[in-house]
Design an enzyme around this catalytic site. Structure first.
Site, mmCIF file in Angstrom:
data_model
loop_
_atom_site.group_PDB
_atom_site.id
_atom_site.type_symbol
_atom_site.label_atom_id
_atom_site.label_comp_id
_atom_site.label_asym_id
_atom_site.label_seq_id
_atom_site.Cartn_x
_atom_site.Cartn_y
_atom_site.Cartn_z
ATOM 1 C CB THR A 117 -7.260 -4.321 5.289
ATOM 2 O OG1 THR A 117 -6.138 -4.596 4.454
ATOM 3 C CG2 THR A 117 -6.932 -3.087 6.121
ATOM 4 C CE1 TYR A 141 -8.210 0.478 2.932
ATOM 5 C CE2 TYR A 141 -6.334 -0.998 2.830
ATOM 6 C CZ TYR A 141 -7.694 -0.804 2.844
ATOM 7 O OH TYR A 141 -8.541 -1.872 2.767
#
Length: 321
Positions: A117, A141
């Protein structure tokens, strides 16, 4: 049969990638605990219901299907939740990935494509982010994804596996055939929330209208989910043909602001209801990829280059009866 194990294949990006795999002549084997995925989205191959932490079940799955490559999507993926409950993110994302790698090692399977990501970059003032941009994630995250990247790099450096980590920017849109689409609970993504606001859902919150951008709202790189699926096919074929390990951005190289997205939706007949809200901590003004590496190394080009064409697929999915 050219089997590919897809962890998290019942989820949004995973299911679209499974369809792309099937169209390319592969057999996707979905391994998913269905905590956020949907069994009815698994249409192009078998579903093995199991948890990533169940190393024994993973090993048995690998032994049964003998995949050529693993594509690893399965993860907890809500940034806000990761701040509130960091242990869950390190346990699920990092712990689950280690279990997967252990199962792969036991079966001498040494090729993996990892769903990473742009959150690994954290805050940056760059208007185009390339892979050399420092990775300084600001939430658990992003940190968990970066840790997995680093583990894969270490294993690759020791010749124990080959990996390609794809750092997605903003995945949007839905299957052009209407067979699968974006279903999150809770939903946190801009475009589904904007469409929902016109369909008796709550008003869309515009988080920040005072950024140093042309219209004051945050600018993001919106990439159609089918283009992400096709990038996985190219990464897969790169590894199968002897390609080296790598970290690669996936984005269009073009940014659109929140207000631009709302305007486009309105021009397409969606009466978005929105109100202003304060900025969210950690949201950069610009988050746009430099896609040169994907273009040159994988020979990948997004087919959806017009934001309205992307939005039309989302509207078709979210407004169907």
């Amino acid at each position: 049969m050219k089997n590919i194990l897809v962890t998290g294949g019942a989820g949004y990006i995973g299911s679209h990638t499974c369809k792309a795999l099937a169209l390319a002549g592969y057999e996707p084997i979905t391994y998913d605990n269905l905590s956020t995925g949907h069994a009815d989205a698994v249409k192009w191959g078998p579903l093995v219901t199991g948890d990533l932490h169940d190393t024994q079940k993973l090993t048995a799955c690998l032994d049964q299907y003998k995949p050529l490559v693993v594509i690893h999507f399965a993860a907890s993926a809500y940034v806000g939740e990761s701040v509130i409950n960091p242990f869950k993110y390190y346990q699920n994302n990092l712990g689950g990935s280690l279990s997967l790698l252990e199962a792969m090692r036991s079966q001498s399977l040494d090729k993996i494509i990892f769903s990473s990501t742009c959150a690994t970059y954290g805050m940056t003032d760059l208007q185009l982010i390339d892979e050399a941009c420092p990775q300084q994630p600001i939430n658990p995250y992003g940190k968990s994804k970066l840790m997995i990247e680093q583990i894969l790099a270490d294993l690759s450096n020791q010749g124990q596996l080959k990996q390609i980590s794809l750092r997605y920017f903003n995945a949007v849109g839905d299957d052009e055939d209407g067979e699968i689409g974006e279903r999150h609970n809770p939903e946190t993504h801009l475009i589904p929330l904007a469409i929902s606001s016109a369909l008796e859902g709550p008003e869309l919150k515009i988080f920040g209208t005072d950024y140093q951008t042309p219209d004051g709202t945050a600018v993001r790189d919106y990439l159609h989910v089918q283009d992400i699926g096709k990038a996985h096919i190219l990464a897969l074929e790169c590894l199968l043909s002897g390609g080296e390990s790598n970290f690669i951005n996936l984005g269009t190289g073009k940014g659109h602001s929140v207000k631009e997205i709302i305007t486009c939706l309105q021009e397409l007949g969606i009466s978005v209801r929105a109100n202003k809200a304060p900025r969210r901590a950690g949201d950069p003004a610009f988050l746009v990829a430099n896609p040169l590496k994907a273009n040159t190394l994988l020979k990948w080009q997004p087919e959806y280059t017009n934001i309205k064409d992307i939005l039309k697929t989302a509207i078709a999915w979210h407004t169907k009866a």
